[in-house]
Design a protein around this motif. Structure first.
Motif, PDB file in Angstrom:
ATOM      1  N   TYR A 110     -64.160 -57.589 -25.314  1.00 37.30           N
ATOM      2  CA  TYR A 110     -63.139 -57.019 -26.202  1.00 37.30           C
ATOM      3  C   TYR A 110     -63.110 -57.665 -27.596  1.00 37.30           C
ATOM      4  O   TYR A 110     -62.470 -57.142 -28.501  1.00 37.30           O
ATOM      5  CB  TYR A 110     -61.747 -57.154 -25.559  1.00 37.30           C
ATOM      6  CG  TYR A 110     -61.537 -56.162 -24.437  1.00 37.30           C
ATOM      7  CD1 TYR A 110     -61.614 -54.794 -24.677  1.00 37.30           C
ATOM      8  CD2 TYR A 110     -61.260 -56.587 -23.138  1.00 37.30           C
ATOM      9  CE1 TYR A 110     -61.426 -53.870 -23.655  1.00 37.30           C
ATOM     10  CE2 TYR A 110     -61.065 -55.667 -22.101  1.00 37.30           C
ATOM     11  CZ  TYR A 110     -61.151 -54.314 -22.382  1.00 37.30           C
ATOM     12  OH  TYR A 110     -60.967 -53.396 -21.373  1.00 37.30           O
ATOM     13  N   ALA A 115     -60.834 -53.002 -34.248  1.00 38.19           N
ATOM     14  CA  ALA A 115     -60.505 -53.617 -32.955  1.00 38.19           C
ATOM     15  C   ALA A 115     -60.984 -52.731 -31.809  1.00 38.19           C
ATOM     16  O   ALA A 115     -61.053 -51.509 -31.944  1.00 38.19           O
ATOM     17  CB  ALA A 115     -58.995 -53.796 -32.867  1.00 38.19           C
ATOM     18  N   ARG A 127     -60.785 -50.664 -28.397  1.00 38.72           N
ATOM     19  CA  ARG A 127     -59.726 -49.817 -27.825  1.00 38.72           C
ATOM     20  C   ARG A 127     -60.222 -49.131 -26.571  1.00 38.72           C
ATOM     21  O   ARG A 127     -61.411 -48.837 -26.447  1.00 38.72           O
ATOM     22  CB  ARG A 127     -59.354 -48.688 -28.797  1.00 38.72           C
ATOM     23  CG  ARG A 127     -58.449 -49.115 -29.875  1.00 38.72           C
ATOM     24  CD  ARG A 127     -58.108 -47.968 -30.799  1.00 38.72           C
ATOM     25  NE  ARG A 127     -57.423 -48.518 -31.948  1.00 38.72           N
ATOM     26  CZ  ARG A 127     -56.139 -48.854 -31.943  1.00 38.72           C
ATOM     27  NH1 ARG A 127     -55.404 -48.658 -30.869  1.00 38.72           N
ATOM     28  NH2 ARG A 127     -55.577 -49.383 -33.007  1.00 38.72           N
ATOM     29  N   SER A 128     -59.292 -48.832 -25.654  1.00 38.56           N
ATOM     30  CA  SER A 128     -59.637 -47.978 -24.519  1.00 38.56           C
ATOM     31  C   SER A 128     -58.328 -47.412 -23.963  1.00 38.56           C
ATOM     32  O   SER A 128     -57.246 -47.793 -24.404  1.00 38.56           O
ATOM     33  CB  SER A 128     -60.398 -48.760 -23.447  1.00 38.56           C
ATOM     34  OG  SER A 128     -59.529 -49.225 -22.461  1.00 38.56           O
ATOM     35  N   ASP A 129     -58.452 -46.486 -23.015  1.00 43.19           N
ATOM     36  CA  ASP A 129     -57.219 -45.965 -22.416  1.00 43.19           C
ATOM     37  C   ASP A 129     -57.123 -46.372 -20.943  1.00 43.19           C
ATOM     38  O   ASP A 129     -56.470 -45.706 -20.144  1.00 43.19           O
ATOM     39  CB  ASP A 129     -57.123 -44.441 -22.594  1.00 43.19           C
ATOM     40  CG  ASP A 129     -58.329 -43.741 -21.979  1.00 43.19           C
ATOM     41  OD1 ASP A 129     -59.190 -44.444 -21.384  1.00 43.19           O
ATOM     42  OD2 ASP A 129     -58.416 -42.504 -22.088  1.00 43.19           O
ATOM     43  N   ARG A 178     -51.201 -52.182 -26.202  1.00 40.93           N
ATOM     44  CA  ARG A 178     -51.337 -50.873 -26.880  1.00 40.93           C
ATOM     45  C   ARG A 178     -52.803 -50.474 -27.004  1.00 40.93           C
ATOM     46  O   ARG A 178     -53.143 -49.297 -26.866  1.00 40.93           O
ATOM     47  CB  ARG A 178     -50.715 -50.929 -28.277  1.00 40.93           C
ATOM     48  CG  ARG A 178     -49.201 -51.019 -28.256  1.00 40.93           C
ATOM     49  CD  ARG A 178     -48.648 -50.813 -29.655  1.00 40.93           C
ATOM     50  NE  ARG A 178     -47.265 -51.237 -29.731  1.00 40.93           N
ATOM     51  CZ  ARG A 178     -46.244 -50.544 -29.246  1.00 40.93           C
ATOM     52  NH1 ARG A 178     -46.440 -49.389 -28.660  1.00 40.93           N
ATOM     53  NH2 ARG A 178     -45.011 -51.019 -29.343  1.00 40.93           N
ATOM     54  N   ARG A 179     -53.658 -51.451 -27.301  1.00 36.27           N
ATOM     55  CA  ARG A 179     -55.087 -51.112 -27.482  1.00 36.27           C
ATOM     56  C   ARG A 179     -55.753 -50.731 -26.172  1.00 36.27           C
ATOM     57  O   ARG A 179     -56.847 -50.192 -26.155  1.00 36.27           O
ATOM     58  CB  ARG A 179     -55.814 -52.268 -28.172  1.00 36.27           C
ATOM     59  CG  ARG A 179     -55.421 -52.341 -29.633  1.00 36.27           C
ATOM     60  CD  ARG A 179     -56.049 -53.496 -30.360  1.00 36.27           C
ATOM     61  NE  ARG A 179     -55.531 -53.544 -31.727  1.00 36.27           N
ATOM     62  CZ  ARG A 179     -55.648 -54.573 -32.535  1.00 36.27           C
ATOM     63  NH1 ARG A 179     -56.284 -55.667 -32.121  1.00 36.27           N
ATOM     64  NH2 ARG A 179     -55.138 -54.539 -33.751  1.00 36.27           N
ATOM     65  N   LEU A 191     -50.228 -55.986 -29.044  1.00 34.08           N
ATOM     66  CA  LEU A 191     -51.417 -55.261 -29.518  1.00 34.08           C
ATOM     67  C   LEU A 191     -52.413 -55.045 -28.383  1.00 34.08           C
ATOM     68  O   LEU A 191     -53.008 -53.975 -28.259  1.00 34.08           O
ATOM     69  CB  LEU A 191     -52.085 -56.031 -30.663  1.00 34.08           C
ATOM     70  CG  LEU A 191     -51.340 -56.018 -31.993  1.00 34.08           C
ATOM     71  CD1 LEU A 191     -52.073 -56.887 -33.012  1.00 34.08           C
ATOM     72  CD2 LEU A 191     -51.185 -54.594 -32.529  1.00 34.08           C
ATOM     73  N   MET A 217     -56.170 -58.803 -23.689  1.00 34.29           N
ATOM     74  CA  MET A 217     -56.679 -57.520 -23.159  1.00 34.29           C
ATOM     75  C   MET A 217     -57.381 -57.767 -21.819  1.00 34.29           C
ATOM     76  O   MET A 217     -57.171 -57.032 -20.849  1.00 34.29           O
ATOM     77  CB  MET A 217     -57.660 -56.869 -24.157  1.00 34.29           C
ATOM     78  CG  MET A 217     -56.963 -56.315 -25.388  1.00 34.29           C
ATOM     79  SD  MET A 217     -58.118 -55.714 -26.655  1.00 34.29           S
ATOM     80  CE  MET A 217     -58.378 -54.021 -26.107  1.00 34.29           C
TER      81      MET A 217
END
Ligand code: NCD
Length: 324
Positions: A42, A50, A52-54, A81-82, A78, A312
């Motif tokens: 990450y 930055a 990101r993923s879902d 959210r990311r 953050l 993350m």
């Protein structure tokens, strides 16, 4: 002095996956290594966007901090959210705790609203542990700092930062300098460095800021800055944590800097390619000089950047196996 503290509830699920992150103590080293691997995944150079993923879409993270924070709170937010999670921030000073509500009652309220993870910071080091032992089985508890006892994600981000710059932790000589007695960062970073095979970890502090004799097993102790950092690969500087001291025991800042401030001249006794870490907030001109904090050997900004990547990785590791 670490505050009185109960043993953490099991941090791993029966299948060996990470459910809670309360302390690095007793965490199998392969779990620490795999969190660092995922953090690398990450981490992005400063100039790049930055990661990101879902992966955590549909999950909810509640951040409840009862002590001041900038970096840890924002980076947990953050990081959540990311990864696509929803986030709620509970300002403990503005919450129903002021009306006398207990922490378990606040947590139970949020559990009813389908919160999947609690990130907790408290002056009382037993709070994350207490909450972890009472939440429903699919819920994770992550410590954002427990009194002066532990700060596990900070320990991970410090280890990641050192590894990125030095290529390894094994064989390194690391000095932790300053108010070690009151520092949860020192305790967690020491655990990370020791687990990952540092050759020597020195604790370097004035006598009044040294931890108790039965703490920091196998560290060498130094009461002079120059000899303490001599030939070190890594110098980690800590703030004087006045909020954990009585007024009478707070050192005078001017004389502290004279004897203990990390200046460019003093840093010369470490290895030429030594790196300098500081968890921040920094008190420039007290524990560190500005030209060192902003100088070529400083990796302090990288620590902050890595903080998001580490959080993350921790959210992913704990929440992906939770409720589906
Ligand atoms: C530290 C903390 O809160 O323990 N800050 C941080 O989380 N980066 C260090 C400190 O307050 O001095």
């Amino acid at each position: 002095m670490p505050d009185s503290y109960r043993r953490p509830t099991a941090q791993l699920r029966a299948d060996g996956s990470l459910r809670h992150l309360l302390t690095l103590e007793e965490l199998p080293v392969q779990v620490i290594r795999s969190l660092l691997e995922r953090s690398e995944h990450y981490a992005r150079p400063f100039a790049q966007p930055a990661a990101r993923s879902d992966l955590l879409a549909g999950r909810t993270v509640a951040i409840m901090f009862a002590e001041p924070s900038t970096r840890t709170r924002v980076s947990f937010e953050l990081a959540s959210r990311r990864l696509g999670a929803d986030v709620v921030n509970i300002e403990v000073q503005l919450s129903s705790r002021l009306k006398g509500e207990s922490v378990p009652d606040t947590v139970a309220t949020l559990e009813s609203m389908h919160v999947d993870a609690f990130v907790l910071r408290d002056v009382d080091p037993s709070v994350p542990d207490l909450v972890s032992s009472s939440v429903a089985e699919h819920i994770s508890v992550l410590s954002g700092g427990a009194g002066s006892h532990s700060h596990p994600t900070q320990g991970l981000l410090d280890a990641l930062t050192v590894r990125q710059h030095k290529g390894r932790i094994e064989g390194l000589r690391i000095a932790i300098v300053g108010d070690i007695r009151h520092s949860r960062v020192a305790r967690s970073s020491w655990h990370a460095f020791a687990a990952l095979g540092a050759e020597e970890i020195r604790i370097v502090a004035p006598r009044g800021l040294m931890p108790a004799d039965d703490e920091f097993a196998r560290c060498t102790r130094h009461t002079s800055l120059e000899s303490g950092i001599a030939d070190c690969d890594v110098v980690m500087v800590l703030r004087i944590q006045k909020e954990r001291m009585t007024a009478a025991s707070i050192p005078d800042e001017v004389s502290y800097f004279t004897e203990w401030g990390l200046t460019a001249a003093r840093l010369r006794s470490a290895k030429q390619d030594a790196i300098v870490l500081h968890p921040q907030p920094m008190n420039r001109g007290v524990e560190i000089a500005s030209d060192v904090a902003d100088g070529p050997q400083s990796v302090i900004r990288d620590q902050v950047r890595n903080g998001v990547a580490v959080r993350m990785a921790v959210l992913e590791a704990t929440l992906l196996r939770g409720r589906r």
